[in-house]
Design a protein around this motif. Structure first.
Motif, mmCIF file in Angstrom:
data_model
loop_
_atom_site.group_PDB
_atom_site.id
_atom_site.type_symbol
_atom_site.label_atom_id
_atom_site.label_comp_id
_atom_site.label_asym_id
_atom_site.label_seq_id
_atom_site.Cartn_x
_atom_site.Cartn_y
_atom_site.Cartn_z
ATOM 1 N N ASN A 135 -8.427 53.386 109.983
ATOM 2 C CA ASN A 135 -8.832 52.231 110.790
ATOM 3 C C ASN A 135 -10.299 51.887 110.586
ATOM 4 O O ASN A 135 -10.667 50.705 110.581
ATOM 5 N N GLN A 136 -11.142 52.884 110.390
ATOM 6 C CA GLN A 136 -12.559 52.627 110.110
ATOM 7 C C GLN A 136 -12.743 52.057 108.704
ATOM 8 O O GLN A 136 -13.539 51.140 108.499
ATOM 9 N N LEU A 137 -12.008 52.596 107.743
ATOM 10 C CA LEU A 137 -12.129 52.113 106.367
ATOM 11 C C LEU A 137 -11.618 50.677 106.231
ATOM 12 O O LEU A 137 -12.132 49.911 105.403
ATOM 13 N N LYS A 138 -10.633 50.289 107.026
ATOM 14 C CA LYS A 138 -10.106 48.916 106.980
ATOM 15 C C LYS A 138 -11.185 47.884 107.300
ATOM 16 O O LYS A 138 -11.086 46.728 106.895
ATOM 17 N N LYS A 139 -12.224 48.285 107.992
ATOM 18 C CA LYS A 139 -13.309 47.373 108.372
ATOM 19 C C LYS A 139 -14.278 47.101 107.222
ATOM 20 O O LYS A 139 -15.107 46.206 107.312
ATOM 21 N N ILE A 140 -14.183 47.866 106.153
ATOM 22 C CA ILE A 140 -15.072 47.700 104.995
ATOM 23 C C ILE A 140 -14.420 46.715 104.033
ATOM 24 O O ILE A 140 -13.397 47.012 103.424
ATOM 25 N N LEU B 254 -21.859 49.626 94.804
ATOM 26 C CA LEU B 254 -20.912 50.712 95.037
ATOM 27 C C LEU B 254 -21.606 51.880 95.725
ATOM 28 O O LEU B 254 -21.075 52.456 96.673
ATOM 29 N N LYS B 255 -22.807 52.236 95.262
ATOM 30 C CA LYS B 255 -23.582 53.318 95.886
ATOM 31 C C LYS B 255 -23.832 53.006 97.363
ATOM 32 O O LYS B 255 -23.675 53.874 98.222
ATOM 33 N N ASP C 99 -23.756 54.103 102.625
ATOM 34 C CA ASP C 99 -24.052 53.470 103.906
ATOM 35 C C ASP C 99 -22.833 53.172 104.772
ATOM 36 O O ASP C 99 -22.972 52.949 105.967
ATOM 37 N N LYS C 100 -21.665 53.150 104.163
ATOM 38 C CA LYS C 100 -20.468 52.808 104.934
ATOM 39 C C LYS C 100 -19.462 53.962 104.967
ATOM 40 O O LYS C 100 -19.128 54.474 106.028
ATOM 41 N N ILE C 101 -18.978 54.376 103.821
ATOM 42 C CA ILE C 101 -17.880 55.342 103.770
ATOM 43 C C ILE C 101 -18.310 56.731 104.234
ATOM 44 O O ILE C 101 -17.619 57.367 105.035
ATOM 45 N N GLN C 102 -19.450 57.206 103.762
ATOM 46 C CA GLN C 102 -19.882 58.561 104.120
ATOM 47 C C GLN C 102 -20.234 58.688 105.604
ATOM 48 O O GLN C 102 -20.318 59.799 106.125
ATOM 49 N N LYS C 103 -20.399 57.566 106.287
ATOM 50 C CA LYS C 103 -20.729 57.599 107.717
ATOM 51 C C LYS C 103 -19.491 57.597 108.612
ATOM 52 O O LYS C 103 -19.607 57.675 109.827
ATOM 53 N N VAL C 104 -18.319 57.536 108.024
ATOM 54 C CA VAL C 104 -17.074 57.538 108.799
ATOM 55 C C VAL C 104 -16.775 58.964 109.245
ATOM 56 O O VAL C 104 -16.689 59.878 108.415
ATOM 57 N N ASP C 105 -16.666 59.161 110.565
ATOM 58 C CA ASP C 105 -16.337 60.481 111.109
ATOM 59 C C ASP C 105 -14.970 60.926 110.625
ATOM 60 O O ASP C 105 -14.021 60.142 110.654
#
Length: 155
Positions: free
Chosen positions: A88-93, A120-121, A126-132
């Motif tokens: 659900n968090q990844l769907k927001k990207i 990509l970096k 900034d987005k994916i690695q911050k997803v709990d």
């Protein structure tokens, strides 16, 4: 709509014709399938209600729109039970175009389109690695896509 309706050869022919050209008018589909255009409309409505046809989409050449870097991302979750929360968090990207729950080494496999390796970096950092729930990731940059298609339906 009856729950027991089975797909027949007419349905398969209609789907096959539309797979090759989704913009083809129903009147032309009807001629090629040897049915009336009304039958095509009724069959397509039935196939939509059954969830077989999920709508229509536009197939964009993202490379020509500046998204020149495509990649797959293997995602390791800290616990597999976090899949729904993480998905659900990844769907927001917006740069993520598909998310898959998988077996094997990765809990998830994700497809990403970026405008550059710097972009990509930024997506990764900034987005994916911050997803709990994401423990770590492994990125596979796609050098060339030779084939992308749906399954060919036979009638």
């Amino acid at each position: 709509m009856p729950d027991h309706y089975e797909i027949d050869n007419v349905d398969l022919k209609i789907l096959s014709l539309l797979q090759h050209n989704a913009k083809k008018p129903y009147t032309e589909i009807a001629k090629a399938a040897f049915v009336s255009s009304g039958t095509v409309h009724v069959r397509m409505s039935k196939l939509e209600k059954m969830g077989i046809v999920k709508g229509a989409s536009l197939d964009l050449n993202l490379n020509k729109l500046g998204y020149t870097v495509s990649s797959f991302l293997g995602v390791f979750l800290s616990k597999s039970s976090l899949y729904d929360k993480v998905a659900n968090q990844l769907k927001k990207i917006k740069e993520i175009t598909s998310i898959h729950y998988t077996t094997g080494n990765y809990s998830m496999f994700v497809r990403i389109y970026a405008k550059s390796t710097d972009h990509l970096k930024d997506i990764l950092h900034d987005k994916i690695q911050k997803v709990d729930g994401i423990e770590r990731t492994e990125t596979f940059v796609i050098l060339e896509e030779t084939l992308s298609r749906s399954i060919e339906l036979s009638d």
